[in-house]
Design a protein around this motif. Sequence first.
Motif, PDB file in Angstrom:
ATOM      1  N   GLY A 283      -6.085  -0.431  -4.539  1.00 53.29           N
ATOM      2  CA  GLY A 283      -6.830   0.500  -5.373  1.00 53.29           C
ATOM      3  C   GLY A 283      -6.456   1.956  -5.171  1.00 53.29           C
ATOM      4  O   GLY A 283      -7.112   2.853  -5.691  1.00 53.29           O
ATOM      5  N   SER A 284      -5.388   2.203  -4.429  1.00 48.84           N
ATOM      6  CA  SER A 284      -4.986   3.579  -4.137  1.00 48.84           C
ATOM      7  C   SER A 284      -4.428   4.278  -5.377  1.00 48.84           C
ATOM      8  O   SER A 284      -3.572   3.735  -6.066  1.00 48.84           O
ATOM      9  N   LEU A 285      -4.899   5.488  -5.600  1.00 53.56           N
ATOM     10  CA  LEU A 285      -4.377   6.329  -6.670  1.00 53.56           C
ATOM     11  C   LEU A 285      -3.560   7.488  -6.099  1.00 53.56           C
ATOM     12  O   LEU A 285      -3.197   8.410  -6.816  1.00 53.56           O
TER      13      LEU A 285
ATOM     14  N   ASN B 269      -3.369  -2.908  -9.204  1.00 53.31           N
ATOM     15  CA  ASN B 269      -4.581  -2.378  -8.599  1.00 53.31           C
ATOM     16  C   ASN B 269      -4.171  -1.115  -7.842  1.00 53.31           C
ATOM     17  O   ASN B 269      -4.086  -1.087  -6.623  1.00 53.31           O
ATOM     18  N   GLY B 270      -3.851  -0.091  -8.632  1.00 54.09           N
ATOM     19  CA  GLY B 270      -3.330   1.168  -8.130  1.00 54.09           C
ATOM     20  C   GLY B 270      -2.815   1.971  -9.308  1.00 54.09           C
ATOM     21  O   GLY B 270      -3.240   1.757 -10.448  1.00 54.09           O
ATOM     22  N   ALA B 271      -1.883   2.880  -9.031  1.00 50.95           N
ATOM     23  CA  ALA B 271      -1.403   3.814 -10.052  1.00 50.95           C
ATOM     24  C   ALA B 271       0.049   3.554 -10.450  1.00 50.95           C
ATOM     25  O   ALA B 271       0.814   2.943  -9.704  1.00 50.95           O
TER      26      ALA B 271
ATOM     27  N   PHE C 257       0.841  -1.185   0.000  1.00 53.23           N
ATOM     28  CA  PHE C 257       0.000   0.000   0.000  1.00 53.23           C
ATOM     29  C   PHE C 257       0.879   1.239   0.000  1.00 53.23           C
ATOM     30  O   PHE C 257       1.576   1.505   0.984  1.00 53.23           O
ATOM     31  N   GLN C 258       0.889   1.932  -1.115  1.00 54.72           N
ATOM     32  CA  GLN C 258       1.650   3.167  -1.292  1.00 54.72           C
ATOM     33  C   GLN C 258       3.139   2.981  -0.974  1.00 54.72           C
ATOM     34  O   GLN C 258       3.797   3.888  -0.490  1.00 54.72           O
ATOM     35  N   ASP C 259       3.663   1.792  -1.259  1.00 54.36           N
ATOM     36  CA  ASP C 259       5.058   1.439  -0.998  1.00 54.36           C
ATOM     37  C   ASP C 259       5.484   0.471  -2.100  1.00 54.36           C
ATOM     38  O   ASP C 259       4.959  -0.633  -2.184  1.00 54.36           O
ATOM     39  N   ASN C 260       6.442   0.881  -2.943  1.00 48.08           N
ATOM     40  CA  ASN C 260       6.779   0.039  -4.095  1.00 48.08           C
ATOM     41  C   ASN C 260       8.100  -0.717  -3.974  1.00 48.08           C
ATOM     42  O   ASN C 260       8.577  -1.278  -4.951  1.00 48.08           O
TER      43      ASN C 260
END
Length: 154
Positions: free
Chosen positions: A66-68, A92-94, A41-44
């Motif tokens: 699903g976070s954008l 499933n995100g940006a 989640f918001q960490d790549n």
Amino acid sequence: MLLTADLYDERGEELQSVSLQFQDLGGRARFTGPIRTVTCFQDNALVKSVLSTPGDGAVLVVDGGGSLETALMGDMIADLAVQNGWAGVVINGAIRDRVAIGTMQLGVKALGSNPRKSSKAGVGVTDAVVEFGGVTFTPGRTVFCDEDGILVER
């Protein structure tokens, strides 16, 4: 590769169809391969770590909740995927750097783009079963992607 509509007509209930409407953002709209997964989640950091390994034609499915708000992949990480033989990435995100990624020989489906980079703490899980869009993504099963959508073996 058969088109997903034809494949579904042929195999029907053997396949799951993703209901989320993903954008085609890579240089290849049609791609298929065995599933590998990352949940983050918001960490790549885990996305980069996995795509830095040999892909052998696999597709990395990333459940970013699903976070954008932040991008989970940019052009440098996508280039690692190309260099390491990955067929594609479903996020499933940006993403970010969508123009550069659009020129690469890599299938990329994501919900959208955001220039904001993500954190790099390495929080998340690899190669676990993930679920989104009404579908279960099990590592090792096959995913089929094209302009019509995404199908996954049950």
